[in-house]
Write a protein that holds these residues in place. Structure first.
Motif, PDB file in Angstrom:
ATOM      1  N   ALA A 368       0.832  -1.200   0.000  1.00 33.17           N
ATOM      2  CA  ALA A 368       0.000   0.000   0.000  1.00 33.17           C
ATOM      3  C   ALA A 368       0.868   1.252   0.000  1.00 33.17           C
ATOM      4  O   ALA A 368       0.574   2.227  -0.708  1.00 33.17           O
ATOM      5  CB  ALA A 368      -0.935  -0.005   1.206  1.00 33.17           C
ATOM      6  N   VAL A 372       0.831   4.120  -3.012  1.00 32.72           N
ATOM      7  CA  VAL A 372       0.550   5.528  -2.719  1.00 32.72           C
ATOM      8  C   VAL A 372       1.699   6.416  -3.201  1.00 32.72           C
ATOM      9  O   VAL A 372       1.476   7.462  -3.832  1.00 32.72           O
ATOM     10  CB  VAL A 372       0.326   5.718  -1.203  1.00 32.72           C
ATOM     11  N   ASP A 393      -1.350  14.479  -0.329  1.00 36.32           N
ATOM     12  CA  ASP A 393      -2.089  13.235  -0.583  1.00 36.32           C
ATOM     13  C   ASP A 393      -1.383  12.037   0.040  1.00 36.32           C
ATOM     14  O   ASP A 393      -2.018  11.188   0.672  1.00 36.32           O
ATOM     15  CB  ASP A 393      -2.245  13.014  -2.093  1.00 36.32           C
ATOM     16  N   VAL A 394      -0.058  11.958  -0.172  1.00 36.29           N
ATOM     17  CA  VAL A 394       0.686  10.824   0.382  1.00 36.29           C
ATOM     18  C   VAL A 394       0.649  10.849   1.903  1.00 36.29           C
ATOM     19  O   VAL A 394       0.431   9.811   2.555  1.00 36.29           O
ATOM     20  CB  VAL A 394       2.143  10.833  -0.125  1.00 36.29           C
ATOM     21  N   LYS A 396      -1.578  12.040   3.891  1.00 39.11           N
ATOM     22  CA  LYS A 396      -2.905  11.633   4.371  1.00 39.11           C
ATOM     23  C   LYS A 396      -3.061  10.119   4.327  1.00 39.11           C
ATOM     24  O   LYS A 396      -3.560   9.506   5.274  1.00 39.11           O
ATOM     25  CB  LYS A 396      -3.977  12.311   3.532  1.00 39.11           C
ATOM     26  N   GLU A 397      -2.632   9.514   3.223  1.00 35.39           N
ATOM     27  CA  GLU A 397      -2.741   8.055   3.073  1.00 35.39           C
ATOM     28  C   GLU A 397      -1.830   7.343   4.088  1.00 35.39           C
ATOM     29  O   GLU A 397      -2.185   6.298   4.642  1.00 35.39           O
ATOM     30  CB  GLU A 397      -2.380   7.630   1.659  1.00 35.39           C
ATOM     31  N   ASP A 400      -3.090   6.638   7.657  1.00 31.87           N
ATOM     32  CA  ASP A 400      -3.887   5.414   7.825  1.00 31.87           C
ATOM     33  C   ASP A 400      -3.007   4.174   7.928  1.00 31.87           C
ATOM     34  O   ASP A 400      -3.363   3.210   8.620  1.00 31.87           O
ATOM     35  CB  ASP A 400      -4.865   5.258   6.651  1.00 31.87           C
TER      36      ASP A 400
END
Length: 403
Positions: A368, A372, A393-394, A396-397, A400
Motif C-alpha cells: 500500500a 501511494v 495526498d501521500v 494523508k494516506e 492510515d
C-alpha cells in the motif's frame, strides 16, 4: 533488487528428552539465487556452526524471490514456520505485527557495531526484528562523453540539484541524449529512486517516533525537482522501471542514472564516472538504505538455535568477509570496508552517504505504501498533481498506514 532465489537450509536441534545423537531439523529459507561464491561461503559458515553445534544439521533449498517471502509467511501463518529466513527487511513490520517472528536481543555493543541509520532498516515499534545481511546504497552514474559533448565542466559529475538542472539543459540543447533516466513505472524502484532524493534534501517519510512527516517543505522541494527533471528525462517515464533504463545508459541514450555500486559490470562500453546522489537545497549527500535480513520465526520450537545460527553468520568479521565476496555495500564499518576506497575510490560515494541516509519506510502494509508513493510520483511527472498536492495526498494516506 530484481529477481532472486531462496536458500532453504535446516539445522537439526536436540529436542527435550531426545538422546544426544538425535537431530531436529530447523528450516532456513534464504531469498537469493545460488549464484557466484556467496552460497558456497554461507554453506561453509553453516558447516562451521554445525561443527560447534553437533546436535544440529542444515538442509538447503533454493526458491525465487517472487515466491520466497510469500512462502515463508504462508508457512508461518499455517503454524508450520521455518526456523530462520533471509528476506527483505521491508517485510519485518508485517511479520512482527502478526507475531510471526521473534525480536532480536542486541547488547549495546552489538547495536553500536552498526551505523544507526543501517539498524533503522530492521527496527519497528521500538524492537529490532532482523539482522542485516545484505545492504545496498545508491549513487549517480554519468556518461563522461555526453557531459563533455554538452560543454559541461563537471569532471566529477553533478554535486547539487542545481548542477543537475544545469547539466540537463546543456545535454538537451547540445546532444541527442536525454539527461536523466527516471524510473516511474508501478514498481518498487520508482519509490526507491525518489527516496534517494528525499533523503538527500533532508526529508523524511516517517520519523524515529513513528510520526508521518511527509508533507514537509523538503519533500515538496523534492517533488518540484522531479517535476523539473522530468522535462529532460527519457520519453514516457511511466513505462520504465530501473531495469529498462539500464540499456538506455549503456547505449548512450541517457546521460545519468541512479544505481548501486554493482552496476559497474553492466555499463557496456560507456566511459562513466560515479558520484553520490546530488544534494538538494535543504540537505546533504544521502542515500536510500535497503537491507535484506535474517529473521527468526516464532513457533518452530528451535528459536534459540536459529538465533544462534543467525548471529554466527552475522558476526562482524564473518559478515564483513561475506559482504566483500558478494560485492555489496558493507553492513558495518570494519578494516575490510575501510580498505574498499583504496581499491576503488568510487566506494567513497556509497559509504560516506550512509550516515545521512534513510530506510524504506517501516509500515505493515508495504504494498500500500508503494502504491501511494508511486501514484504521487507519476501524478507529478505527468502534470496531474502539483508538488504540494502530491505531498499532502501521500501524507494523508500514510496516516492510515501507520495507525
Amino acid at each position: 533488487m530484481s529477481i532472486r532465489t531462496v536458500l532453504l537450509a535446516g539445522a537439526a536441534a536436540l529436542a527435550v528428552g531426545q538422546s544426544a545423537s538425535a537431530q531436529t531439523e530447523i528450516s532456513f529459507i534464504n531469498c537469493g539465487a545460488p549464484d557466484g561464491v556467496t552460497p558456497e561461503m554461507q554453506n561453509s559458515d553453516i558447516a562451521e556452526w554445525e561443527a560447534l553445534n553437533p546436535d544440529y544439521k542444515v538442509l538447503q533449498e533454493y526458491v525465487p524471490w517472487g515466491q520466497c517471502q510469500e512462502k515463508a509467511i504462508t508457512l508461518a501463518s499455517a503454524g508450520d514456520p521455518v526456523g530462520l529466513a533471509y528476506l527483505g527487511s521491508r517485510t519485518l513490520p508485517q511479520l512482527a505485527d502478526a507475531g510471526l517472528i521473534v525480536p532480536v536481543e542486541m547488547s549495546e555493543a552489538e547495536q553500536n557495531s552498526y551505523e544507526p541509520s543501517v539498524l533503522s532498516t530492521v527496527k519497528f515499534n521500538g524492537g529490532i526484528w532482523g539482522l542485516p545481511r545484505a545492504f545496498s546504497t545508491k549513487g549517480i552514474f554519468f556518461n563522461k562523453a555526453i557531459l563533455e559533448e554538452a560543454g559541461l565542466d563537471m569532471p566529477n559529475g553533478p554535486q547539487t540539484w542545481d548542477d543537475m538542472i544545469v547539466a540537463a539543459k546543456a545535454i538537451t540543447e547540445n546532444t541527442d541524449a536525454k539527461a536523466l533516466g527516471i524510473p516511474a513505472a508501478s514498481f518498487d524502484n520508482t519509490m526507491h529512486a525518489f527516496l534517494n532524493f528525499i533523503y538527500s534534501n533532508g526529508g523524511e517519510v516517517i520519523n524515529s517516533d513513528g510520526e508521518v512527516v511527509f508533507n514537509s517543505p523538503e519533500v515538496i522541494e523534492t517533488f518540484q525537482f522531479y517535476k523539473d527533471m522530468a522535462a529532460y528525462a527519457q520519453e514516457g517515464p511511466v513505462a520504465y522501471d530501473r531495469g529498462k533504463l539500464e540499456p538506455l545508459f549503456s547505449e548512450g541514450k541517457v546521460a545519468m542514472i541512479v544505481q548501486s555500486f554493482g552496476y559497474r559490470s553492466r555499463t557496456g562500453d560507456v566511459d562513466y564516472g560515479i558520484t553520490w546522489i546530488p544534494k538538494g537545497p535543504s540537505g546533504e549527500h544521502a542515500t536510500l538504505l535497503i537491507t535484506d535480513s535474517l529473521a527468526v520465526f516464532k513457533g518452530s520450537g528451535v528459536e534459540d538455535a536459529a538465533m544462534s545460527l543467525a548471529k554466527f553468520l552475522n558476526e562482524t568479521d564473518r559478515q564483513a568477509r561475506f559482504d566483500d565476496v558478494a560485492g555489496w555495500t558493507p553492513v558495518r564499518e570494519t578494516d575490510i570496508s575501510r580498505a574498499l576506497v583504496n581499491k576503488d575510490p568510487n566506494w567513497k560515494f556509497y559509504l560516506e552517504s550512509i550516515a545521512a541516509g534513510g530506510p524504506e519506510p517501516q509500515v505493515i502494509d508495504y504494498n500500500a505504501l508503494q502504491d501511494v508513493m508511486n501514484e504521487a510520483i507519476q501524478g507529478v511527472i505527468l502534470g496531474e498533481l502539483s508538488p504540494e498536492e502530491a505531498a499532502a495526498d501521500v501524507a494523508k494516506e500514510l496516516e492510515d498506514l501507520v495507525e
